[in-house]
Design a protein around this motif. Structure first.
Motif, PDB file in Angstrom:
ATOM      1  N   GLY A  71       0.811  -1.211   0.000  1.00  0.00           N
ATOM      2  CA  GLY A  71       0.000   0.000   0.000  1.00  0.00           C
ATOM      3  C   GLY A  71       0.845   1.261   0.000  1.00  0.00           C
ATOM      4  N   PHE A  72       0.172   2.403   0.177  1.00  0.00           N
ATOM      5  CA  PHE A  72       0.844   3.689   0.079  1.00  0.00           C
ATOM      6  C   PHE A  72       0.518   4.556   1.288  1.00  0.00           C
ATOM      7  CE2 PHE A  72       0.098   2.118  -4.195  1.00  0.00           C
ATOM      8  CZ  PHE A  72       1.368   2.212  -4.743  1.00  0.00           C
ATOM      9  N   PRO A  73       1.405   5.501   1.607  1.00  0.00           N
ATOM     10  CA  PRO A  73       1.124   6.415   2.723  1.00  0.00           C
ATOM     11  C   PRO A  73      -0.085   7.290   2.404  1.00  0.00           C
ATOM     12  CG  PRO A  73       3.433   6.538   2.030  1.00  0.00           C
ATOM     13  CD  PRO A  73       2.705   5.777   0.978  1.00  0.00           C
ATOM     14  N   ARG A  74      -0.680   7.815   3.441  1.00  0.00           N
ATOM     15  CA  ARG A  74      -1.781   8.768   3.270  1.00  0.00           C
ATOM     16  C   ARG A  74      -1.316  10.118   3.825  1.00  0.00           C
ATOM     17  NH1 ARG A  74      -6.664   6.804   1.868  1.00  0.00           N
ATOM     18  NH2 ARG A  74      -6.979   4.549   1.925  1.00  0.00           N
ATOM     19  N   ARG A  75      -0.928  11.013   2.936  1.00  0.00           N
ATOM     20  CA  ARG A  75      -0.405  12.289   3.415  1.00  0.00           C
ATOM     21  C   ARG A  75      -1.535  13.173   3.928  1.00  0.00           C
ATOM     22  NH1 ARG A  75       1.707  15.376  -2.041  1.00  0.00           N
ATOM     23  NH2 ARG A  75      -0.156  15.098  -3.323  1.00  0.00           N
ATOM     24  N   ASP A  76      -1.237  13.908   4.981  1.00  0.00           N
ATOM     25  CA  ASP A  76      -2.199  14.827   5.575  1.00  0.00           C
ATOM     26  C   ASP A  76      -1.411  15.935   6.279  1.00  0.00           C
ATOM     27  OD1 ASP A  76      -1.192  13.620   7.900  1.00  0.00           O
ATOM     28  OD2 ASP A  76      -2.912  12.275   8.111  1.00  0.00           O
ATOM     29  N   GLU A  77      -2.089  16.759   7.037  1.00  0.00           N
ATOM     30  CA  GLU A  77      -1.416  17.889   7.685  1.00  0.00           C
ATOM     31  C   GLU A  77      -0.330  17.410   8.648  1.00  0.00           C
ATOM     32  OE1 GLU A  77      -4.111  20.600   9.488  1.00  0.00           O
ATOM     33  OE2 GLU A  77      -5.152  21.089   7.612  1.00  0.00           O
ATOM     34  N   ARG A  78      -0.580  16.272   9.314  1.00  0.00           N
ATOM     35  CA  ARG A  78       0.418  15.762  10.263  1.00  0.00           C
ATOM     36  C   ARG A  78       1.695  15.355   9.548  1.00  0.00           C
ATOM     37  NH1 ARG A  78       2.255  10.987  11.571  1.00  0.00           N
ATOM     38  NH2 ARG A  78       0.671   9.926  10.310  1.00  0.00           N
ATOM     39  N   THR A  79       1.570  14.546   8.470  1.00  0.00           N
ATOM     40  CA  THR A  79       2.771  14.086   7.777  1.00  0.00           C
ATOM     41  C   THR A  79       3.481  15.234   7.062  1.00  0.00           C
ATOM     42  OG1 THR A  79       1.444  13.435   5.836  1.00  0.00           O
ATOM     43  CG2 THR A  79       1.901  11.736   7.490  1.00  0.00           C
ATOM     44  N   ILE A  80       2.708  16.212   6.571  1.00  0.00           N
ATOM     45  CA  ILE A  80       3.329  17.394   5.963  1.00  0.00           C
ATOM     46  C   ILE A  80       4.129  18.155   7.007  1.00  0.00           C
ATOM     47  CG2 ILE A  80       2.876  19.648   4.929  1.00  0.00           C
ATOM     48  CD1 ILE A  80       2.436  17.448   2.941  1.00  0.00           C
ATOM     49  N   GLY A  81       3.572  18.297   8.204  1.00  0.00           N
ATOM     50  CA  GLY A  81       4.278  18.985   9.280  1.00  0.00           C
ATOM     51  C   GLY A  81       5.546  18.251   9.697  1.00  0.00           C
ATOM     52  N   GLU A  82       5.472  16.909   9.733  1.00  0.00           N
ATOM     53  CA  GLU A  82       6.642  16.114  10.110  1.00  0.00           C
ATOM     54  C   GLU A  82       7.740  16.227   9.054  1.00  0.00           C
ATOM     55  OE1 GLU A  82       5.091  12.231  10.741  1.00  0.00           O
ATOM     56  OE2 GLU A  82       4.392  12.673  12.795  1.00  0.00           O
ATOM     57  N   MET A  83       7.348  16.250   7.775  1.00  0.00           N
ATOM     58  CA  MET A  83       8.345  16.389   6.727  1.00  0.00           C
ATOM     59  C   MET A  83       9.003  17.770   6.794  1.00  0.00           C
ATOM     60  SD  MET A  83       8.084  16.283   2.546  1.00  0.00           S
ATOM     61  CE  MET A  83       7.354  17.921   2.488  1.00  0.00           C
ATOM     62  N   THR A  84       8.212  18.817   7.024  1.00  0.00           N
ATOM     63  CA  THR A  84       8.760  20.166   7.103  1.00  0.00           C
ATOM     64  C   THR A  84       9.757  20.277   8.250  1.00  0.00           C
ATOM     65  OG1 THR A  84       6.700  21.068   6.198  1.00  0.00           O
ATOM     66  CG2 THR A  84       8.170  22.607   7.325  1.00  0.00           C
ATOM     67  N   LYS A  85       9.418  19.698   9.398  1.00  0.00           N
ATOM     68  CA  LYS A  85      10.331  19.723  10.548  1.00  0.00           C
ATOM     69  C   LYS A  85      11.604  18.945  10.235  1.00  0.00           C
ATOM     70  CE  LYS A  85      10.622  18.862  15.519  1.00  0.00           C
ATOM     71  NZ  LYS A  85      11.931  18.193  15.454  1.00  0.00           N
ATOM     72  N   TRP A  86      11.459  17.795   9.576  1.00  0.00           N
ATOM     73  CA  TRP A  86      12.616  16.969   9.179  1.00  0.00           C
ATOM     74  C   TRP A  86      13.541  17.768   8.273  1.00  0.00           C
ATOM     75  CZ3 TRP A  86      13.137  15.040   3.990  1.00  0.00           C
ATOM     76  CH2 TRP A  86      14.187  14.119   3.797  1.00  0.00           C
ATOM     77  N   MET A  87      12.965  18.487   7.323  1.00  0.00           N
ATOM     78  CA  MET A  87      13.776  19.308   6.432  1.00  0.00           C
ATOM     79  C   MET A  87      14.551  20.368   7.199  1.00  0.00           C
ATOM     80  SD  MET A  87      11.193  19.847   3.173  1.00  0.00           S
ATOM     81  CE  MET A  87      12.354  20.944   2.332  1.00  0.00           C
ATOM     82  N   LEU A  88      13.859  21.090   8.075  1.00  0.00           N
ATOM     83  CA  LEU A  88      14.494  22.161   8.832  1.00  0.00           C
ATOM     84  C   LEU A  88      15.569  21.614   9.777  1.00  0.00           C
ATOM     85  CD1 LEU A  88      11.323  24.297   9.652  1.00  0.00           C
ATOM     86  CD2 LEU A  88      13.126  24.854   8.005  1.00  0.00           C
ATOM     87  N   ASP A  89      15.276  20.464  10.399  1.00  0.00           N
ATOM     88  CA  ASP A  89      16.243  19.853  11.312  1.00  0.00           C
ATOM     89  C   ASP A  89      17.513  19.427  10.594  1.00  0.00           C
ATOM     90  OD1 ASP A  89      14.529  20.175  13.424  1.00  0.00           O
ATOM     91  OD2 ASP A  89      13.872  18.076  13.505  1.00  0.00           O
ATOM     92  N   ASN A  90      17.414  19.222   9.277  1.00  0.00           N
ATOM     93  CA  ASN A  90      18.556  18.726   8.521  1.00  0.00           C
ATOM     94  C   ASN A  90      19.131  19.762   7.556  1.00  0.00           C
ATOM     95  OD1 ASN A  90      19.098  15.650   9.038  1.00  0.00           O
ATOM     96  ND2 ASN A  90      16.877  15.927   9.137  1.00  0.00           N
ATOM     97  N   GLY A  91      18.918  21.028   7.878  1.00  0.00           N
ATOM     98  CA  GLY A  91      19.622  22.081   7.168  1.00  0.00           C
ATOM     99  C   GLY A  91      18.887  22.770   6.045  1.00  0.00           C
ATOM    100  N   ALA A  92      17.642  22.410   5.776  1.00  0.00           N
ATOM    101  CA  ALA A  92      16.888  23.116   4.734  1.00  0.00           C
ATOM    102  C   ALA A  92      16.480  24.502   5.234  1.00  0.00           C
ATOM    103  CB  ALA A  92      15.649  22.318   4.352  1.00  0.00           C
ATOM    104  N   GLN A  93      16.263  25.404   4.300  1.00  0.00           N
ATOM    105  CA  GLN A  93      15.740  26.725   4.625  1.00  0.00           C
ATOM    106  C   GLN A  93      14.414  26.913   3.898  1.00  0.00           C
ATOM    107  OE1 GLN A  93      18.686  30.041   4.589  1.00  0.00           O
ATOM    108  NE2 GLN A  93      20.093  28.483   3.810  1.00  0.00           N
ATOM    109  N   ILE A  94      13.411  27.339   4.622  1.00  0.00           N
ATOM    110  CA  ILE A  94      12.078  27.575   4.052  1.00  0.00           C
ATOM    111  C   ILE A  94      11.630  28.956   4.507  1.00  0.00           C
ATOM    112  CG2 ILE A  94       9.700  26.740   3.894  1.00  0.00           C
ATOM    113  CD1 ILE A  94      10.729  23.959   4.680  1.00  0.00           C
ATOM    114  N   GLU A  95      11.469  29.869   3.568  1.00  0.00           N
ATOM    115  CA  GLU A  95      11.193  31.260   3.912  1.00  0.00           C
ATOM    116  C   GLU A  95       9.849  31.725   3.335  1.00  0.00           C
ATOM    117  OE1 GLU A  95      13.085  32.864   5.896  1.00  0.00           O
ATOM    118  OE2 GLU A  95      14.924  31.658   5.888  1.00  0.00           O
ATOM    119  N   GLY A  96       8.884  31.979   4.215  1.00  0.00           N
ATOM    120  CA  GLY A  96       7.647  32.634   3.802  1.00  0.00           C
ATOM    121  C   GLY A  96       6.692  31.796   2.980  1.00  0.00           C
TER     122      GLY A  96
END
Length: 247
Positions: A71-96
């Protein structure tokens, strides 16, 4: 959620063996895929007349493999939030900007402020990118250098690397990213027979059928590789590789 040390590829195989097909279902799938390989290996001019047969054989493969498809993951606000935090924790920059669900569109990037030309919006470090470079450091390293098809098709190596990491579940460094991927795409690979038929008369009709034929042939070829080989990647992917996952 993200671990900086996780960017190095794990050599541990997936812990979950998952369900297995019965001997009869395995035999039925083998027979079906032998037919699929033969019909997808014909010359280009026979694509039109063979497509209905290819479509039926693919549907049968999907039906049989439904018993083992993870099967496949079901993306939602929670998984989007977790991915965004993962990106920031690992050096990504997200502005605005933020990722959010759009009306009648699925998910997209929404601007939270006005931008001037040249402003930074998103910066992603290389270690967060799934690449052929990272694939070659994984269990796929052997196959990527020795398999006749993979040597010339880095796009297929990337697809298999994604499936390999998906099979690791939360143990994968890229797990937060994988959890946000869509389960289907708006490409001809997901068109019904009727939708493909609506393309008749356009210059993309035969090209679309050819694409479907190519992916079906690759699926059978790779499944055979994984079930006949004993390298580390094959031992993992033979348990998780299905037509639906590859598509």
């Amino acid at each position: 959620m993200g671990r900086r040390s996780g960017a190095k590829q794990s050599s541990k195989p997936s812990k979950s063996n998952g369900p297995e097909l019965s001997p009869q279902k395995s035999y039925d799938l083998l027979q079906n895929n032998d037919k699929l390989l033969r019909v997808t290996s014909v010359e280009y001019r026979k694509v039109l007349e063979n497509h209905s047969t290819i479509e039926k054989l693919i549907r049968k493969a999907i039906t049989i493999e439904s018993e083992i498809d993870p099967g496949f993951p079901r993306r939602d606000e929670r998984t989007i939030g977790e991915m965004t935090k993962w990106m920031l924790d690992n050096g990504a920059q997200i502005e605005g900007v933020e990722i959010r669900e759009m009306d009648n569109f699925d998910y997209g990037i929404s601007a939270m402020k006005d931008f001037a030309e040249g402003d930074l919006i998103i910066s992603v470090p290389r270690k967060l990118m799934m690449s052929t470079e990272s694939a070659e450091k994984s269990e796929l390293g052997h196959l990527s250098k020795t398999d006749p098809m993979l040597i010339h098709m880095p796009n297929v190596i990337l697809a298999l690397f994604l499936l390999l990491e998906k099979s690791r579940g939360p143990d994968s460094f890229w797990s937060p990213y994988i959890a946000c991927l869509p389960s289907s795409y708006t490409t001809v690979m997901y068109f019904t027979g009727e939708e493909l038929a609506a393309l008749k008369g356009s210059p993309v009709y035969e090209l679309s059928l050819k694409q479907c034929q190519n992916i079906a042939r690759q699926y059978v070829y790779l499944r055979n590789v994984f079930h006949k080989s004993s390298d580390a990647a094959s031992l993992i992917l033979r348990k998780h590789f299905t037509y639906e996952q590859y598509r």
